[in-house]
Every structure is written in C-alpha cells, then in structure tokens.
Write an enzyme that holds these catalytic residues in place. Structure first.
Site, PDB file in Angstrom:
ATOM      1  N   ARG A 153       0.826  -1.213   0.000  1.00 39.77           N
ATOM      2  CA  ARG A 153       0.000   0.000   0.000  1.00 39.77           C
ATOM      3  C   ARG A 153       0.861   1.264   0.000  1.00 39.77           C
ATOM      4  O   ARG A 153       0.458   2.285  -0.553  1.00 39.77           O
ATOM      5  CB  ARG A 153      -0.938  -0.014   1.209  1.00 39.77           C
ATOM      6  CG  ARG A 153      -2.113  -0.947   0.966  1.00 39.77           C
ATOM      7  CD  ARG A 153      -3.109  -0.895   2.096  1.00 39.77           C
ATOM      8  NE  ARG A 153      -4.414  -1.350   1.622  1.00 39.77           N
ATOM      9  CZ  ARG A 153      -5.439  -1.610   2.418  1.00 39.77           C
ATOM     10  NH1 ARG A 153      -5.307  -1.466   3.732  1.00 39.77           N
ATOM     11  NH2 ARG A 153      -6.594  -2.001   1.923  1.00 39.77           N
ATOM     12  N   LYS A 183     -17.434 -16.917   2.516  1.00 44.23           N
ATOM     13  CA  LYS A 183     -18.877 -16.939   2.755  1.00 44.23           C
ATOM     14  C   LYS A 183     -19.653 -16.337   1.598  1.00 44.23           C
ATOM     15  O   LYS A 183     -19.296 -15.290   1.064  1.00 44.23           O
ATOM     16  CB  LYS A 183     -19.194 -16.135   4.024  1.00 44.23           C
ATOM     17  CG  LYS A 183     -18.582 -16.732   5.262  1.00 44.23           C
ATOM     18  CD  LYS A 183     -19.127 -16.078   6.506  1.00 44.23           C
ATOM     19  CE  LYS A 183     -18.477 -14.732   6.731  1.00 44.23           C
ATOM     20  NZ  LYS A 183     -18.953 -14.051   7.916  1.00 44.23           N
TER      21      LYS A 183
HETATM   22  P1  ADP Z   1     -11.379 -11.920   0.084  1.00 45.21           P
HETATM   23  O1  ADP Z   1     -10.705 -11.365   1.327  1.00 45.21           O
HETATM   24  O2  ADP Z   1     -10.431 -12.057  -1.063  1.00 45.21           O
HETATM   25  O3  ADP Z   1     -12.648 -11.166  -0.269  1.00 45.21           O
HETATM   26  P2  ADP Z   1     -12.753 -13.914   1.633  1.00 45.21           P
HETATM   27  O4  ADP Z   1     -12.471 -13.118   2.854  1.00 45.21           O
HETATM   28  O5  ADP Z   1     -14.155 -14.009   1.175  1.00 45.21           O
HETATM   29  O6  ADP Z   1     -11.824 -13.432   0.410  1.00 45.21           O
HETATM   30  O7  ADP Z   1     -12.287 -15.433   1.845  1.00 45.21           O
HETATM   31  C1  ADP Z   1     -10.955 -15.796   2.069  1.00 45.21           C
HETATM   32  C2  ADP Z   1     -10.862 -17.030   2.902  1.00 45.21           C
HETATM   33  O8  ADP Z   1     -11.684 -18.067   2.419  1.00 45.21           O
HETATM   34  C3  ADP Z   1      -9.462 -17.577   2.874  1.00 45.21           C
HETATM   35  O9  ADP Z   1      -8.817 -17.282   4.082  1.00 45.21           O
HETATM   36  C4  ADP Z   1      -9.657 -19.081   2.663  1.00 45.21           C
HETATM   37  O10 ADP Z   1      -8.934 -19.885   3.566  1.00 45.21           O
HETATM   38  C5  ADP Z   1     -11.133 -19.270   2.862  1.00 45.21           C
HETATM   39  N1  ADP Z   1     -11.621 -20.420   2.091  1.00 45.21           N
HETATM   40  C6  ADP Z   1     -11.686 -20.547   0.764  1.00 45.21           C
HETATM   41  N2  ADP Z   1     -12.138 -21.763   0.419  1.00 45.21           N
HETATM   42  C7  ADP Z   1     -12.357 -22.437   1.567  1.00 45.21           C
HETATM   43  C8  ADP Z   1     -12.832 -23.755   1.877  1.00 45.21           C
HETATM   44  N3  ADP Z   1     -13.158 -24.595   0.910  1.00 45.21           N
HETATM   45  N4  ADP Z   1     -12.958 -24.085   3.192  1.00 45.21           N
HETATM   46  C9  ADP Z   1     -12.611 -23.222   4.139  1.00 45.21           C
HETATM   47  N5  ADP Z   1     -12.171 -21.969   3.924  1.00 45.21           N
HETATM   48  C10 ADP Z   1     -12.037 -21.586   2.656  1.00 45.21           C
END
Ligand code: ADP
Ligand code: MG
Length: 397
Positions: free
Chosen positions: A37, A203
């Site tokens: 950043r 989620k």
């Molecule tokens: P971002 O920050 O890019 O928007 P999110 O916060 O929605 O993404 O999600 C990121 C998290 O989702 C990661 O830390 C990852 O470990 C978790 N994740 C992805 N797929 C799975 C899964 N199949 N089971 C558990 N956790 C998951």
C-alpha cells in the site's frame, strides 16, 4: 465523468495534504510486513514533490481504541520509516494529528519535503466526521488529494469533511485512485466480452450483492471456495462436513434460479478428512461427499475448465480464493486461477483482502492488469455504491 486529478492541481510551492491508505499489515513487533500500500502511493507522492510541492500525509493504521498504551503499535513511526526507505528522501513525522505541534511542523515545510501526521484515528473526530477537527486539519495545507482507495467507502473526516474545507479547484484524486476507478469503470460499464467473474472465498453472505450485480453484466460467473458448498447444498447435495451457511440456502437457491446457466459450479473437488495441513486428501468427481469429509479446493477437472474460460476471456474480475490457499495442499485451485489470469490476454482485475494476498504470494501480482488495494472499497464499488469521499472531488472541467 472523470474526476479532477493531481494533474489538474497547481502544487508548485504549495503544501498538499494527501490522504493515503498506509493501513499496512504489521508483524507482532509492529514492523511493516507488507509495504504494497505504501509503494502504491509513490507515483502520486513523487509527482507532487517533482513539481515543487510539499507533502502532509494522513493515514489511519489498525483499529486504535483511544488507550495510549495499547494503541502504541498503531503509531505511524514505522510506516514513516518504511516510506523514507522506499522514496529515498527524508520523511519527518509528528506525534499529533492536529494542534500546535502539527501546525508548527506543517508551517516549516519546504518544497520537496515530507511530513507524516500521527494515525488519524487517534483523534475521535476522525470516525465522527467532526467538522471542527476537519477545519483544523485542513488549515495545515493549501490543497487536498485523495489517494486512499482502500478507505474510499468510509465517511470519516479525512475522507469527506476535510476535502470539503478546500475550494473545489483545490481537491483532486491521486494516480492510485484514478487507476482503481478506471478499472472499475471497465468492470461496471465497458467490459470487453466474454466477461468472466470468478467468485470464491469464505462466505456467500459477504458477496450476495456483488454476485447479483455481476450477474447482470457478466457472461459467466465461476464459483469456487467455501461458498461452493452452500450452493451445492441448496441444490440438495450432501456436502459432508464442508463449510455451509445454513441460513443462506434460500438465497443461494434463488441466485441459481435467477442466473440460469450463467453460474458455473465446480464439477469436482479436492476433499480432505480434516480442514488443516497434514490431512488425507482425495479428488471427488461429482458432488456426493463421503461422510465426515471437507471440501477444501476446486478439483483438477474444474481447474482445467476455469483455466480455459479465463484465458479466452476479454475481461476477468476475481474475488475470493478457490480454496483454503493458506494450506499448500489446498492452494492448487487458487494458484491455477491466478496463473490463468496472468496468461489471459484480456483485462484482468483482482480484488479482496485474501485474494490480493494470494496473487502476491504466488507471484502473479505484476502479471495481471490490476490488483486492487481496496478490499471493502473494491467490493462495494462492484455492488454499485457511490462513495461520498469521491462525490466531494469535482469532475474535470
Ligand atoms: P477476500 O478477502 O479475497 O474477499 P474472503 O475473505 O471471502 O476473500 O475469503 C478468504 C478465505 O476463504 C481464505 O482465508 C480461505 O482460507 C477461505 N476459504 C476458501 N475456500 C475455503 C474452503 N473450501 N474451506 C474453508 N475456507 C475456505
Ligand atoms: Mg477477506
């Protein structure tokens, strides 16, 4: 209409208050552990200095509570030191956000010099958007630049009330915000087709509005990550112990109905007997999970399909890892999507906290068109929200 940028500002001999987003990850010892950043703000800062301006930099860091002892790690000293190394010029820092010390430091600034104010959230006026605080802060400078894309979805004083204190001609966005807005304009209004969205992450509940907005625009929306299992469960499949949001099954169902064939779900999965490193893993074709197993990543046939679609796309937007990429055994899907984006000839944009971290970690950050510096701001922009912090910056004449 494009916004007024720093190119439109006369900065020679003037003090420029730049709201930057130096809210960087820190180690337990308070060292800056990822300076992306700070690096992202350098073009704006260097441009102002090169044109004879001086810099007063304002940022927040972390979530200070107002307790001086526990807030110590959120002081901006280490950030100022990191900036000094990156920019190769002396950077001074004052332990105050407004008030006599800040005023004195600001009034002594010479063209070409850089002052970092203390963490703006140390002052309660920041969160409240307090106009009195804004007046004091604005009195330190001659003009205002917003280059804090990661904070643009917030109505805090330094984002809205402070710029309002300056004449409209003295407000502008910096190069980073300009770049972020340009890519968002492509994603929201001018995508080259085929337009592919890739959504994953933890989620579905965090992403419902984004999915709805994207469905109206994209040709296909590829699903991965833990949200996969909420969709599959909504279709009636048994997903074992995979992460499911039981209260979002109806939403998932209605998104699938609305989307017709636009939503593409994984056709196979990497499953594990426990959701952690060292687990036994296997590939599951189809969707009937063995009892007690967890879906941890997209499977190899899905990787092949998603890679092909992404590479052939004109525009790709990606948010949310395809699996629990923090564990190497569950990172293949996320790496493959990052690589396909890097190899795609289309415009490719990645946004989201963990998604950006993943493309950095696996070495693809410089090979995609854009990695957004704003997690929340990027997603809210895709939801179609308009930010007050940008409304106060006039359009170009
Ligand atoms: P971002 O920050 O890019 O928007 P999110 O916060 O929605 O993404 O999600 C990121 C998290 O989702 C990661 O830390 C990852 O470990 C978790 N994740 C992805 N797929 C799975 C899964 N199949 N089971 C558990 N956790 C998951
Ligand atoms: Mg996240």
């Amino acid at each position: 209409m494009p916004k007024q940028t720093i190119r439109d500002l006369d900065v020679n001999g003037r003090k420029v208050l730049v709201r930057v987003d130096f809210n960087v990850p820190q180690t337990a010892e308070g060292e800056v552990s990822d300076d992306r950043r700070i690096r992202s703000a350098l073009p704006t800062l260097q441009d102002i200095l090169a044109r004879g301006g001086s810099l007063i930099l304002v940022s927040h860091l972390g979530r200070p509570t107002g307790e001086p002892a526990s807030d110590a790690p959120f002081r901006l000293d280490k950030v100022a030191q990191t900036l000094q190394q990156l920019i190769g010029r002396e950077v001074s820092k004052v332990d105050d956000t407004v008030g006599p010390h800040a005023k004195a430091a600001a009034s002594n600034l010479q063209p070409g010099s850089i002052l970092v104010l203390e963490n703006v959230r140390f002052n309660k006026g920041e969160k409240k958007g307090d106009p009195e605080f804004a007046k004091q802060m604005a009195s330190l400078a001659d003009c205002y630049v917003n280059d804090a894309f990661g904070t643009c979805h917030r109505d805090e004083a330094s984002m809205v009330a402070v710029p309002e204190q300056f004449a409209p001609k003295d407000r502008a966005i910096g190069f980073l915000v300009e770049k972020e807005l340009r890519i968002l304009d492509t994603l929201l209004s001018n995508p080259v087709s085929p337009y592919i969205a890739v959504m994953g992450g933890a989620k579905v509940s965090d992403k419902i509005l984004v999915i709805e907005q994207l469905l109206a625009r994209v040709d296909q929306l590829l699903i991965g990550g833990a949200m996969t299992y909420t969709f599959l469960k909504a279709q009636g499949h048994d997903v074992g112990k995979s992460r499911v949001e039981a209260d979002k099954l109806d939403v998932a169902k209605s998104l699938l109905e609305k989307a017709g064939s636009k939503i593409v779900l994984p056709k196979d999965h990497l499953i594990a007997n426990k959701p952690e490193a060292g687990a036994e893993t296997k590939v599951l074709t189809g969707h009937e999970f063995p009892e007690g197993w967890f879906g941890m990543d997209i499977g190899p046939a899905t990787i092949e399909e998603y890679t092909r679609l992404i590479k052939a796309a004109g525009t790709v937007v990606w948010n949310g890892p395809m699996g629990m990429f923090e564990v190497p055994a569950f990172a293949k899907g996320t790496i493959a999507v990052a690589q396909a984006m890097a190899e795609s000839a289309g415009v490719t944009a990645v946004g989201g906290g963990e998604s950006a971290e993943a493309v950095e970690r696996f070495g693809f950050a410089d090979k995609v068109s854009h990695v957004s510096t704003g997690g929340g701001a990027f997603l809210e922009s895709l939801e179609g929200k308009q930010f007050n912090s940008l409304k106060v910056i006039p359009d170009r004449a």
